[in-house]
Write a protein that holds these residues in place. Structure first.
Motif, PDB file in Angstrom:
ATOM      1  N   GLU A  90      25.910  31.372  25.902  1.00 24.61           N
ATOM      2  CA  GLU A  90      26.205  32.604  26.632  1.00 24.61           C
ATOM      3  C   GLU A  90      25.995  33.807  25.711  1.00 24.61           C
ATOM      4  O   GLU A  90      26.854  34.137  24.909  1.00 24.61           O
ATOM      5  N   GLY A  91      24.813  34.441  25.794  1.00 20.86           N
ATOM      6  CA  GLY A  91      24.494  35.568  24.929  1.00 20.86           C
ATOM      7  C   GLY A  91      24.238  35.146  23.499  1.00 20.86           C
ATOM      8  O   GLY A  91      24.369  35.935  22.573  1.00 20.86           O
ATOM      9  N   ALA A  92      23.863  33.890  23.325  1.00 24.62           N
ATOM     10  CA  ALA A  92      23.644  33.347  21.984  1.00 24.62           C
ATOM     11  C   ALA A  92      22.646  32.198  22.071  1.00 24.62           C
ATOM     12  O   ALA A  92      22.369  31.679  23.147  1.00 24.62           O
ATOM     13  N   ASP A  93      22.105  31.836  20.923  1.00 28.14           N
ATOM     14  CA  ASP A  93      21.232  30.675  20.810  1.00 28.14           C
ATOM     15  C   ASP A  93      21.693  29.852  19.622  1.00 28.14           C
ATOM     16  O   ASP A  93      22.081  30.387  18.586  1.00 28.14           O
ATOM     17  N   LYS A  94      21.638  28.527  19.777  1.00 27.26           N
ATOM     18  CA  LYS A  94      21.981  27.601  18.704  1.00 27.26           C
ATOM     19  C   LYS A  94      20.725  26.792  18.418  1.00 27.26           C
ATOM     20  O   LYS A  94      20.131  26.211  19.317  1.00 27.26           O
ATOM     21  N   TYR A  95      20.303  26.789  17.147  1.00 27.89           N
ATOM     22  CA  TYR A  95      19.058  26.145  16.749  1.00 27.89           C
ATOM     23  C   TYR A  95      19.330  24.900  15.921  1.00 27.89           C
ATOM     24  O   TYR A  95      20.138  24.941  14.989  1.00 27.89           O
ATOM     25  N   VAL A  96      18.632  23.826  16.210  1.00 26.45           N
ATOM     26  CA  VAL A  96      18.750  22.587  15.445  1.00 26.45           C
ATOM     27  C   VAL A  96      17.958  22.741  14.147  1.00 26.45           C
ATOM     28  O   VAL A  96      16.794  23.117  14.172  1.00 26.45           O
ATOM     29  N   LEU A  97      18.597  22.466  13.017  1.00 26.66           N
ATOM     30  CA  LEU A  97      17.924  22.504  11.720  1.00 26.66           C
ATOM     31  C   LEU A  97      17.744  21.114  11.131  1.00 26.66           C
ATOM     32  O   LEU A  97      16.896  20.911  10.272  1.00 26.66           O
ATOM     33  N   ALA A 109      21.798  26.484  13.188  1.00 30.68           N
ATOM     34  CA  ALA A 109      21.894  27.924  12.957  1.00 30.68           C
ATOM     35  C   ALA A 109      22.136  28.556  14.315  1.00 30.68           C
ATOM     36  O   ALA A 109      21.706  28.026  15.344  1.00 30.68           O
ATOM     37  N   GLY A 110      22.818  29.677  14.324  1.00 29.71           N
ATOM     38  CA  GLY A 110      23.087  30.351  15.590  1.00 29.71           C
ATOM     39  C   GLY A 110      22.952  31.847  15.460  1.00 29.71           C
ATOM     40  O   GLY A 110      23.200  32.421  14.396  1.00 29.71           O
ATOM     41  N   HIS A 111      22.539  32.458  16.559  1.00 26.94           N
ATOM     42  CA  HIS A 111      22.428  33.912  16.626  1.00 26.94           C
ATOM     43  C   HIS A 111      23.221  34.375  17.844  1.00 26.94           C
ATOM     44  O   HIS A 111      23.021  33.857  18.945  1.00 26.94           O
ATOM     45  N   PHE A 112      24.133  35.338  17.640  1.00 32.31           N
ATOM     46  CA  PHE A 112      25.007  35.831  18.701  1.00 32.31           C
ATOM     47  C   PHE A 112      24.782  37.319  18.921  1.00 32.31           C
ATOM     48  O   PHE A 112      24.963  38.114  18.000  1.00 32.31           O
ATOM     49  N   GLU A 113      24.376  37.681  20.111  1.00 33.06           N
ATOM     50  CA  GLU A 113      24.330  39.096  20.488  1.00 33.06           C
ATOM     51  C   GLU A 113      25.768  39.581  20.662  1.00 33.06           C
ATOM     52  O   GLU A 113      26.689  38.757  20.811  1.00 33.06           O
ATOM     53  N   PRO A 173      24.665  42.328  16.313  1.00 29.02           N
ATOM     54  CA  PRO A 173      24.325  40.903  16.303  1.00 29.02           C
ATOM     55  C   PRO A 173      24.946  40.194  15.098  1.00 29.02           C
ATOM     56  O   PRO A 173      25.227  40.818  14.068  1.00 29.02           O
ATOM     57  N   ALA A 174      25.138  38.882  15.245  1.00 24.17           N
ATOM     58  CA  ALA A 174      25.681  38.065  14.160  1.00 24.17           C
ATOM     59  C   ALA A 174      24.927  36.746  14.120  1.00 24.17           C
ATOM     60  O   ALA A 174      24.406  36.282  15.131  1.00 24.17           O
ATOM     61  N   SER A 175      24.865  36.156  12.931  1.00 19.77           N
ATOM     62  CA  SER A 175      24.222  34.861  12.752  1.00 19.77           C
ATOM     63  C   SER A 175      25.131  33.957  11.932  1.00 19.77           C
ATOM     64  O   SER A 175      25.852  34.423  11.045  1.00 19.77           O
ATOM     65  N   VAL A 176      25.088  32.668  12.248  1.00 20.33           N
ATOM     66  CA  VAL A 176      25.933  31.685  11.569  1.00 20.33           C
ATOM     67  C   VAL A 176      25.137  30.416  11.288  1.00 20.33           C
ATOM     68  O   VAL A 176      24.070  30.197  11.856  1.00 20.33           O
ATOM     69  N   ILE A 177      25.706  29.577  10.432  1.00 14.86           N
ATOM     70  CA  ILE A 177      25.214  28.222  10.209  1.00 14.86           C
ATOM     71  C   ILE A 177      26.401  27.281  10.361  1.00 14.86           C
ATOM     72  O   ILE A 177      27.482  27.557   9.839  1.00 14.86           O
ATOM     73  N   TRP A 178      26.190  26.186  11.111  1.00 18.31           N
ATOM     74  CA  TRP A 178      27.186  25.127  11.244  1.00 18.31           C
ATOM     75  C   TRP A 178      26.697  23.913  10.463  1.00 18.31           C
ATOM     76  O   TRP A 178      25.541  23.523  10.585  1.00 18.31           O
ATOM     77  N   ILE A 179      27.593  23.295   9.700  1.00 14.45           N
ATOM     78  CA  ILE A 179      27.264  22.080   8.967  1.00 14.45           C
ATOM     79  C   ILE A 179      28.345  21.057   9.286  1.00 14.45           C
ATOM     80  O   ILE A 179      29.539  21.335   9.117  1.00 14.45           O
TER      81      ILE A 179
END
Length: 192
Positions: A90-97, A109-113, A173-179
């Protein structure tokens, strides 16, 4: 195949098997070959047929070419940003790394508007150690009943079994990484 090529192939098979945490017996079973054949292959005492090589490569999660080319054995290759599988939120994208097969880590990785989130509901997945790192901007992590505001270069570690969600409550905007370690079992992936 020369003796040197056979020796190199055996070393690559053994190295990939060890990197994936597989025993000789486990790889043999996954590839549908005998343990003795696999041991002989790793020790350059026998050659593999194309069919056997293909089965071993599939069981290791690599292509047959990666078994034969030393330059490809230490990496699974480059994953270009344009080629990453994407999970729209929802207003964001989550990318598989980290692509399957996963052994120790699952990375996104994720990018949040502004206003973007992982969804309205908190979710859980598996029983992993999870780390969230903010690479750009500011997000809020709701973890159970608690809320944590995290800014660029901040991180937080938690169990993925605790209900959680990420939201960008800022105006930028914000960006994150999940591990996650270990990777979330497929049958437990992201349940509400």
């Amino acid at each position: 195949m020369s003796a040197d090529d056979a020796l190199e192939l055996g070393r690559r098979v053994a190295a990939l098997r060890e990197v994936r945490g597989m025993s000789l017996r486990a790889l043999a079973a996954a590839a549908g070959v005998s343990s003795s054949f696999l041991s002989q292959l790793e020790n350059a005492r026998t050659n593999a047929s194309v069919a056997s090589l293909r089965k071993i490569a599939i069981a290791l999660g690599v292509s047959p070419a990666q078994l034969l080319d030393d330059k490809l054995a230490h990496t699974r290759g480059v994953l270009r940003a344009a080629d990453r599988p994407t999970l729209p939120l929802e207003g964001a994208d989550k990318y598989v790394l980290s692509l399957p097969p996963l052994r120790n880590l699952e990375v996104y990785a994720g990018h949040f508007e502004p206003g973007g989130s992982t969804g309205a509901d908190l979710y859980t997945h598996g029983q992993s150690q999870e780390m969230l790192v903010v690479t750009v901007g500011e997000i809020v992590l709701q973890l159970g009943e608690d809320r944590y505001t995290l800014r660029t270069d901040d991180s937080i570690e938690f169990l993925s079994s605790v209900p959680h969600r990420v939201v960008n409550e800022s105006d930028a905007p914000a960006s994150v990484i999940w591990i996650n370690s270990p990777p979330t079992p497929v049958e437990e992936a992201h349940s509400a």
